[in-house]
Write a protein that holds these residues in place. Structure first.
Motif, mmCIF file in Angstrom:
data_model
loop_
_atom_site.group_PDB
_atom_site.id
_atom_site.type_symbol
_atom_site.label_atom_id
_atom_site.label_comp_id
_atom_site.label_asym_id
_atom_site.label_seq_id
_atom_site.Cartn_x
_atom_site.Cartn_y
_atom_site.Cartn_z
ATOM 1 N N LEU A 168 -0.814 -3.795 -5.959
ATOM 2 C CA LEU A 168 -0.277 -2.552 -5.413
ATOM 3 C C LEU A 168 -1.423 -1.559 -5.230
ATOM 4 O O LEU A 168 -2.125 -1.226 -6.197
ATOM 5 N N TYR A 169 -1.597 -1.075 -4.011
ATOM 6 C CA TYR A 169 -2.701 -0.185 -3.668
ATOM 7 C C TYR A 169 -2.155 1.194 -3.283
ATOM 8 O O TYR A 169 -0.973 1.344 -2.976
ATOM 9 N N ALA A 170 -3.033 2.185 -3.294
ATOM 10 C CA ALA A 170 -2.641 3.533 -2.888
ATOM 11 C C ALA A 170 -3.795 4.186 -2.136
ATOM 12 O O ALA A 170 -4.968 3.918 -2.425
ATOM 13 N N ALA A 171 -3.452 5.043 -1.180
ATOM 14 C CA ALA A 171 -4.482 5.702 -0.375
ATOM 15 C C ALA A 171 -3.952 7.014 0.162
ATOM 16 O O ALA A 171 -2.763 7.155 0.448
ATOM 17 N N ASP A 230 -9.595 6.528 3.365
ATOM 18 C CA ASP A 230 -8.978 5.838 2.224
ATOM 19 C C ASP A 230 -8.158 4.639 2.698
ATOM 20 O O ASP A 230 -8.182 3.565 2.095
ATOM 21 N N GLY A 231 -7.392 4.864 3.770
ATOM 22 C CA GLY A 231 -6.560 3.793 4.305
ATOM 23 C C GLY A 231 -7.387 2.610 4.774
ATOM 24 O O GLY A 231 -7.040 1.444 4.522
ATOM 25 N N ALA A 232 -8.506 2.902 5.466
ATOM 26 C CA ALA A 232 -9.390 1.831 5.934
ATOM 27 C C ALA A 232 -10.001 1.075 4.757
ATOM 28 O O ALA A 232 -10.062 -0.163 4.755
ATOM 29 N N LEU A 284 0.850 -1.193 0.000
ATOM 30 C CA LEU A 284 0.000 0.000 0.000
ATOM 31 C C LEU A 284 0.883 1.240 0.000
ATOM 32 O O LEU A 284 1.716 1.426 0.898
ATOM 33 N N LEU A 285 0.701 2.083 -1.012
ATOM 34 C CA LEU A 285 1.414 3.356 -1.090
ATOM 35 C C LEU A 285 0.590 4.425 -0.372
ATOM 36 O O LEU A 285 -0.483 4.803 -0.842
ATOM 37 N N ALA A 286 1.086 4.898 0.753
ATOM 38 C CA ALA A 286 0.428 5.979 1.504
ATOM 39 C C ALA A 286 1.457 7.083 1.688
ATOM 40 O O ALA A 286 1.673 7.596 2.789
ATOM 41 N N THR A 287 2.100 7.443 0.587
ATOM 42 C CA THR A 287 3.293 8.297 0.609
ATOM 43 C C THR A 287 2.995 9.787 0.538
ATOM 44 O O THR A 287 3.892 10.604 0.751
ATOM 45 N N GLY A 288 1.755 10.172 0.225
ATOM 46 C CA GLY A 288 1.403 11.589 0.219
ATOM 47 C C GLY A 288 2.029 12.371 -0.915
ATOM 48 O O GLY A 288 2.581 11.812 -1.868
ATOM 49 N N VAL A 289 1.962 13.690 -0.799
ATOM 50 C CA VAL A 289 2.476 14.599 -1.823
ATOM 51 C C VAL A 289 3.300 15.709 -1.173
ATOM 52 O O VAL A 289 3.249 15.925 0.034
ATOM 53 N N GLU A 290 4.071 16.399 -2.010
ATOM 54 C CA GLU A 290 4.822 17.586 -1.589
ATOM 55 C C GLU A 290 4.186 18.804 -2.243
ATOM 56 O O GLU A 290 3.842 18.779 -3.429
ATOM 57 N N ASP A 291 4.025 19.875 -1.472
ATOM 58 C CA ASP A 291 3.490 21.118 -2.009
ATOM 59 C C ASP A 291 4.617 21.954 -2.605
ATOM 60 O O ASP A 291 5.689 22.083 -2.008
ATOM 61 N N GLU A 292 4.373 22.511 -3.787
ATOM 62 C CA GLU A 292 5.337 23.389 -4.441
ATOM 63 C C GLU A 292 4.847 24.836 -4.257
ATOM 64 O O GLU A 292 3.923 25.280 -4.939
ATOM 65 N N LEU A 293 5.448 25.543 -3.328
ATOM 66 C CA LEU A 293 4.999 26.899 -3.021
ATOM 67 C C LEU A 293 5.554 27.905 -4.020
ATOM 68 O O LEU A 293 6.658 27.734 -4.540
#
Length: 320
Positions: free
Chosen positions: A282-285, A301-303, A124-133
């Protein structure tokens, strides 16, 4: 009471180190681990570092946890995982992810830099994102307090105060109209090339939202991160309590490209209704997938992903 961890091996498959590896230890990853732990699944959670909302003063709109500091929310989540002996949280960064037949092989790098390898039936990919300010002086320093990304998360805290919305013309109108729900004093600051359409101007004027189209050169605020004013190229200053922006984002990990996941036109990881990516098994949340981004929604999403993962594993273990 000791818990017996069931180790199943579907016919024709090798026994893996764990059933599931979860990459990411934020709301999505930890809630998935909780559900899978309750299913007696052997789970490894790889915690690769600071979550996206570290700078935020609190998590808002999360039932029973409204106003909780992000670090405290994660501490409580980890504490509630302790009874589930089949779940391990390890401070490690996943450096490589590969599918080997029906299984996955992951290469990890621990806190000391020591490498290791682990195999899993699902990931499970629960890696999130980065904000580009935007590259404006003061934007990064005030991020999370004076510079905000979500009115649903932060609008209540700055309600009835002078606010601004900053961004490209196409993005500003909708966000400014939304923010006007929380304040009667909103200024739309237009960034860079592109102009507002006449319809957009009409909609903004109808809500008494002022429009500023001069370049912004910096933000001024307090040492604690509160915004004081927006400074334009002319030197004029606009006093504001907070500014909302639609920050561009990118995936926090290259593993997604490495393994060949399908990506949407907006840069999110494509997932099916069962949270599965285009790569089988391969899952993502969470924030790395399409849709609204809030801690409570990432947890949901994770649940959801965990339930579908467990049911898929069960079908593999109990063939017709």
């Amino acid at each position: 009471m000791s818990v017996t961890i069931r180790r199943h091996r579907p016919a024709g498959q090798s026994l893996t180190d764990v059933d599931v590896v979860i990459i990411g230890a934020g709301s999505a990853g930890l809630n998935a681990a909780l559900v899978l732990g309750r299913c007696l699944r052997r789970v490894l959670v790889c915690d690769g570092g600071r979550p996206r909302n570290t700078e935020s003063p609190a998590v808002q709109g999360f039932l029973t946890r409204d106003g909780t500091k992000p670090a405290e929310l994660l501490r409580l989540a980890r504490e509630q995982l302790r009874p589930y002996e089949s779940v391990e949280i390890r401070p490690a960064r996943v450096t490589a992810l590969a599918r080997q037949g029906h299984l996955f092989e992951l290469k990890l790098e621990g806190e000391t830099g020591r490498p290791s390898t682990v195999t899993a039936r699902k990931v499970l990919l629960a890696t999130g994102v980065e904000d580009e300010l935007p590259p404006i002086d003061g934007m990064r320093q005030l991020w999370g307090k004076g510079v905000l990304h979500c009115p649903y998360c932060h609008g209540w805290e700055v309600r009835d105060q002078p606010l601004a919305v900053y961004g490209r013309a196409k993005m500003v109108t909708g966000l400014a109209l939304l923010v006007s729900r929380w304040s009667k004093d909103v200024v739309a600051c237009i960034d860079g090339p592109g102009v507002l359409t006449e319809n957009a101007r009409r909609r903004l004027h109808r809500q008494k939202i002022k429009i500023r189209e001069e370049p912004v050169v910096r933000l001024e605020g307090t040492a604690s991160g509160q915004l004081q004013c927006i400074v334009f190229e002319s030197g004029e200053k606009l006093e504001r309590a907070a500014v909302f922006i639609h920050a561009h984002q990118h995936q926090r990990t290259t593993l997604i490209e490495q393994i060949g996941c399908r990506i949407t036109s907006k840069g999110a990881v494509w997932v099916s209704k069962t949270q599965q990516t285009s790569v089988p098994g391969l899952y993502a949340a969470g924030d790395n997938t399409p849709g609204l981004q809030q801690a409570i929604l990432a947890a949901a999403d994770g649940a959801r992903a965990a339930i579908h993962i467990n049911e898929t594993l069960t079908r593999e273990e109990c063939p017709k």
